[in-house]
Design a protein around this motif. Sequence first.
Motif, PDB file in Angstrom:
ATOM      1  N   ALA A  38       1.638  -4.334  -3.349  1.00 53.49           N
ATOM      2  CA  ALA A  38       2.329  -5.619  -3.329  1.00 53.49           C
ATOM      3  C   ALA A  38       3.530  -5.664  -4.257  1.00 53.49           C
ATOM      4  O   ALA A  38       4.405  -6.514  -4.107  1.00 53.49           O
ATOM      5  CB  ALA A  38       1.348  -6.732  -3.705  1.00 53.49           C
ATOM      6  N   THR A  39       3.584  -4.748  -5.209  1.00 51.42           N
ATOM      7  CA  THR A  39       4.745  -4.686  -6.091  1.00 51.42           C
ATOM      8  C   THR A  39       6.020  -4.473  -5.286  1.00 51.42           C
ATOM      9  O   THR A  39       7.076  -5.017  -5.609  1.00 51.42           O
ATOM     10  CB  THR A  39       4.571  -3.540  -7.099  1.00 51.42           C
ATOM     11  OG1 THR A  39       3.339  -3.702  -7.788  1.00 51.42           O
ATOM     12  CG2 THR A  39       5.706  -3.523  -8.096  1.00 51.42           C
ATOM     13  N   ALA A  40       5.919  -3.693  -4.218  1.00 53.56           N
ATOM     14  CA  ALA A  40       7.088  -3.403  -3.390  1.00 53.56           C
ATOM     15  C   ALA A  40       7.613  -4.666  -2.729  1.00 53.56           C
ATOM     16  O   ALA A  40       8.830  -4.915  -2.704  1.00 53.56           O
ATOM     17  CB  ALA A  40       6.735  -2.357  -2.339  1.00 53.56           C
ATOM     18  N   THR A  41       6.722  -5.488  -2.175  1.00 55.16           N
ATOM     19  CA  THR A  41       7.167  -6.714  -1.515  1.00 55.16           C
ATOM     20  C   THR A  41       7.683  -7.727  -2.520  1.00 55.16           C
ATOM     21  O   THR A  41       8.552  -8.535  -2.202  1.00 55.16           O
ATOM     22  CB  THR A  41       6.018  -7.326  -0.699  1.00 55.16           C
ATOM     23  OG1 THR A  41       4.902  -7.546  -1.564  1.00 55.16           O
ATOM     24  CG2 THR A  41       5.598  -6.395   0.425  1.00 55.16           C
ATOM     25  N   ALA A  42       7.169  -7.703  -3.734  1.00 55.51           N
ATOM     26  CA  ALA A  42       7.660  -8.617  -4.760  1.00 55.51           C
ATOM     27  C   ALA A  42       9.111  -8.314  -5.110  1.00 55.51           C
ATOM     28  O   ALA A  42       9.878  -9.201  -5.485  1.00 55.51           O
ATOM     29  CB  ALA A  42       6.790  -8.515  -6.011  1.00 55.51           C
ATOM     30  N   ILE A  43       9.511  -7.070  -4.964  1.00 54.63           N
ATOM     31  CA  ILE A  43      10.871  -6.664  -5.315  1.00 54.63           C
ATOM     32  C   ILE A  43      11.808  -6.775  -4.117  1.00 54.63           C
ATOM     33  O   ILE A  43      12.913  -7.315  -4.218  1.00 54.63           O
ATOM     34  CB  ILE A  43      10.869  -5.219  -5.847  1.00 54.63           C
ATOM     35  CG1 ILE A  43      10.042  -5.137  -7.133  1.00 54.63           C
ATOM     36  CG2 ILE A  43      12.285  -4.726  -6.097  1.00 54.63           C
ATOM     37  CD1 ILE A  43       9.832  -3.730  -7.629  1.00 54.63           C
ATOM     38  N   TYR A  44      11.366  -6.289  -2.946  1.00 58.38           N
ATOM     39  CA  TYR A  44      12.256  -6.173  -1.785  1.00 58.38           C
ATOM     40  C   TYR A  44      11.947  -7.160  -0.666  1.00 58.38           C
ATOM     41  O   TYR A  44      12.640  -7.173   0.352  1.00 58.38           O
ATOM     42  CB  TYR A  44      12.204  -4.745  -1.232  1.00 58.38           C
ATOM     43  CG  TYR A  44      12.732  -3.715  -2.186  1.00 58.38           C
ATOM     44  CD1 TYR A  44      14.108  -3.532  -2.354  1.00 58.38           C
ATOM     45  CD2 TYR A  44      11.879  -2.924  -2.936  1.00 58.38           C
ATOM     46  CE1 TYR A  44      14.596  -2.592  -3.228  1.00 58.38           C
ATOM     47  CE2 TYR A  44      12.364  -1.970  -3.818  1.00 58.38           C
ATOM     48  CZ  TYR A  44      13.726  -1.812  -3.959  1.00 58.38           C
ATOM     49  OH  TYR A  44      14.214  -0.881  -4.830  1.00 58.38           O
ATOM     50  N   GLY A  45      10.893  -7.957  -0.786  1.00 55.80           N
ATOM     51  CA  GLY A  45      10.602  -8.939   0.234  1.00 55.80           C
ATOM     52  C   GLY A  45       9.846  -8.374   1.422  1.00 55.80           C
ATOM     53  O   GLY A  45       9.207  -7.324   1.345  1.00 55.80           O
ATOM     54  N   ALA A  46       9.947  -9.083   2.568  1.00 59.39           N
ATOM     55  CA  ALA A  46       9.154  -8.747   3.753  1.00 59.39           C
ATOM     56  C   ALA A  46       9.479  -7.368   4.306  1.00 59.39           C
ATOM     57  O   ALA A  46       8.632  -6.735   4.929  1.00 59.39           O
ATOM     58  CB  ALA A  46       9.381  -9.801   4.840  1.00 59.39           C
ATOM     59  N   ARG A  47      10.702  -6.885   4.079  1.00 59.54           N
ATOM     60  CA  ARG A  47      11.063  -5.565   4.591  1.00 59.54           C
ATOM     61  C   ARG A  47      10.211  -4.459   3.980  1.00 59.54           C
ATOM     62  O   ARG A  47      10.124  -3.365   4.529  1.00 59.54           O
ATOM     63  CB  ARG A  47      12.532  -5.268   4.305  1.00 59.54           C
ATOM     64  CG  ARG A  47      13.517  -6.123   5.078  1.00 59.54           C
ATOM     65  CD  ARG A  47      14.942  -5.721   4.773  1.00 59.54           C
ATOM     66  NE  ARG A  47      15.257  -5.862   3.357  1.00 59.54           N
ATOM     67  CZ  ARG A  47      16.390  -5.441   2.801  1.00 59.54           C
ATOM     68  NH1 ARG A  47      17.290  -4.837   3.550  1.00 59.54           N
ATOM     69  NH2 ARG A  47      16.617  -5.614   1.518  1.00 59.54           N
ATOM     70  N   ALA A  48       9.601  -4.745   2.840  1.00 62.32           N
ATOM     71  CA  ALA A  48       8.821  -3.731   2.137  1.00 62.32           C
ATOM     72  C   ALA A  48       7.332  -3.808   2.455  1.00 62.32           C
ATOM     73  O   ALA A  48       6.517  -3.258   1.726  1.00 62.32           O
ATOM     74  CB  ALA A  48       9.042  -3.877   0.638  1.00 62.32           C
ATOM     75  N   ALA A  49       6.987  -4.501   3.558  1.00 55.46           N
ATOM     76  CA  ALA A  49       5.573  -4.665   3.908  1.00 55.46           C
ATOM     77  C   ALA A  49       4.879  -3.331   4.137  1.00 55.46           C
ATOM     78  O   ALA A  49       3.665  -3.205   3.942  1.00 55.46           O
ATOM     79  CB  ALA A  49       5.447  -5.540   5.152  1.00 55.46           C
ATOM     80  N   ASN A  50       5.629  -2.326   4.562  1.00 50.95           N
ATOM     81  CA  ASN A  50       5.051  -1.004   4.810  1.00 50.95           C
ATOM     82  C   ASN A  50       5.277  -0.037   3.651  1.00 50.95           C
ATOM     83  O   ASN A  50       5.111   1.167   3.799  1.00 50.95           O
ATOM     84  CB  ASN A  50       5.646  -0.402   6.089  1.00 50.95           C
ATOM     85  CG  ASN A  50       5.302  -1.208   7.315  1.00 50.95           C
ATOM     86  OD1 ASN A  50       4.168  -1.653   7.474  1.00 50.95           O
ATOM     87  ND2 ASN A  50       6.280  -1.418   8.190  1.00 50.95           N
ATOM     88  N   GLY A  51       5.664  -0.575   2.487  1.00 45.20           N
ATOM     89  CA  GLY A  51       5.931   0.273   1.334  1.00 45.20           C
ATOM     90  C   GLY A  51       7.414   0.582   1.201  1.00 45.20           C
ATOM     91  O   GLY A  51       8.215   0.299   2.097  1.00 45.20           O
ATOM     92  N   VAL A  52       7.772   1.160   0.096  1.00 38.26           N
ATOM     93  CA  VAL A  52       9.170   1.485  -0.196  1.00 38.26           C
ATOM     94  C   VAL A  52       9.276   2.905  -0.727  1.00 38.26           C
ATOM     95  O   VAL A  52       8.450   3.329  -1.550  1.00 38.26           O
ATOM     96  CB  VAL A  52       9.779   0.505  -1.232  1.00 38.26           C
ATOM     97  CG1 VAL A  52      11.242   0.838  -1.495  1.00 38.26           C
ATOM     98  CG2 VAL A  52       9.646  -0.925  -0.748  1.00 38.26           C
ATOM     99  N   ILE A  53      10.273   3.623  -0.250  1.00 35.73           N
ATOM    100  CA  ILE A  53      10.596   4.950  -0.782  1.00 35.73           C
ATOM    101  C   ILE A  53      11.964   4.856  -1.442  1.00 35.73           C
ATOM    102  O   ILE A  53      12.976   4.670  -0.767  1.00 35.73           O
ATOM    103  CB  ILE A  53      10.572   6.018   0.323  1.00 35.73           C
ATOM    104  CG1 ILE A  53       9.140   6.159   0.858  1.00 35.73           C
ATOM    105  CG2 ILE A  53      11.085   7.358  -0.208  1.00 35.73           C
ATOM    106  CD1 ILE A  53       8.988   7.154   1.972  1.00 35.73           C
TER     107      ILE A  53
END
Length: 484
Positions: free
Chosen positions: A223-238
């Motif tokens: 959830a840290t990823a979505t807190a930073i990048y929003g809904a686009r990061a629902a599948n994680g962030v690289i």
Amino acid sequence: MKKLTFLFLCLVLGIGLATAQTKEVSGTVISAEDAMPVIGASVIVKGTTTGTVTDYDGKFSLNVPTSAKTLVISYIGMESQEVAIVPNMKVTLKSDTQNLEEVVVTGYGVMKKAAFTGAAQVVGGDNLTKRTDANFMKSLEGSVAGLQISSFTGQPGAFAATTIRGKGSVNSGTEPLYVIDGIAIYSDKMGVNSASGSGDMAASPMANINPNDIESITVLKDATATAIYGARAANGVIVVTTKKGAQGKARFNFSAKAGTSFVNALDHNYETVNLDRYKDIWKEGILNAGMAENMDEAGSVLNNYVNSWYGVNLAENIQSVDWLDAVLQNGTTQDYNLSVQGGNESMRYYISGGYFENTGVLIGTGMKRYSGRLSLDGNQGRLGYGLSVSGALSDIDNSMTESQYINPIVAVYDLRPFEQIRNADGSYNLDAYYNPVAINDKNNGDKRNQKQTTLVVNPYVTYKLTDNLTWKTNAGLSLIDLNE
């Protein structure tokens, strides 16, 4: 005259004493990973400011006080060492992977991993260059827990589906969000206007990133990823962090790789048969069906069948054709990279260029990539500024994999060993059902080419308001142009 002689002798004696108080130390600094010389490593006498840097061969030489016992040798990204002074020194530096693991790159900056409460994993750039592949993402296989990478095809530059901790949706896209130096990059294969191309032509925009320009990769999983990048990061962030300039003398780095790839021995269930084995199987089947009383008579029945359907007389000297061998080849890989890194307190730079070429193991497939990068980082007092520009052009030839008989690997198992690739006059035999050699001829066959141009521009400005607070602007342009 006596006074002049006395002064001259004192001067000579003083020079002799000064000379006697120093000694020359020389040696070589190499990397533990590849035994290559470390260019621009810092060599300093411990407890002093006396020092030098290694040259293009990793060698150094300096005069040190006779009382000096220890040298401190350091280089960015490597563990510093304190070594005793001995004649003809040889020092080996190891990569400082521990320091890399201690830092996590997030959306707004970096923080120590110990202070990061989310689920993240960092992979160093050295791990990416150990494996030669057009798509750097494939180098992460087995390096990040919970990261799954599935290649649809084995074609060079092919799209690789990536999931972090499994699929979160059945119908929507499952690709993570890619962020390069703070700029989000669109790379999903879903949709008609996908930047990756359509169907078999899909090639990952990540294949246009030169792994040699990557400093590190941070995978944000929860959830840290979505807190930073929003809904686009629902599948994680690289998060991809590229290399920057470094203060010091200009350091040049050149690397070259070459390799080959091939299809290993197939399981016997997937081997194709030659003409003699083909005849034996058919004649045995004809006997079992009661269509002949002996092998000779079965041979005549087979010959009549083949002659009537294919116009081929098996009684003649017919060449046996291995269609599977005809569509496979030994692939080759070439990878050349040149970069220069350096700068001073007010301006640091990193410039690189690369060429990558990969010929696939299937005829008619291959990829060429031309890449370049410029990074500038400067500061004047509390004001900081910078610009990074990355560009690449890939030229990809591929083959059909989704359709049935136009897929060359499928077609070869439906072609008979008496069907010839070419006619007697040298032209392709188009009576052979979906002749895969003719279809995948780069000069005269079907054209399946994709040219993909990517450009990422990232200017920024920072201002240090206080010692613990910095204001930063982060603008960016991400361009993907696709022609297939």
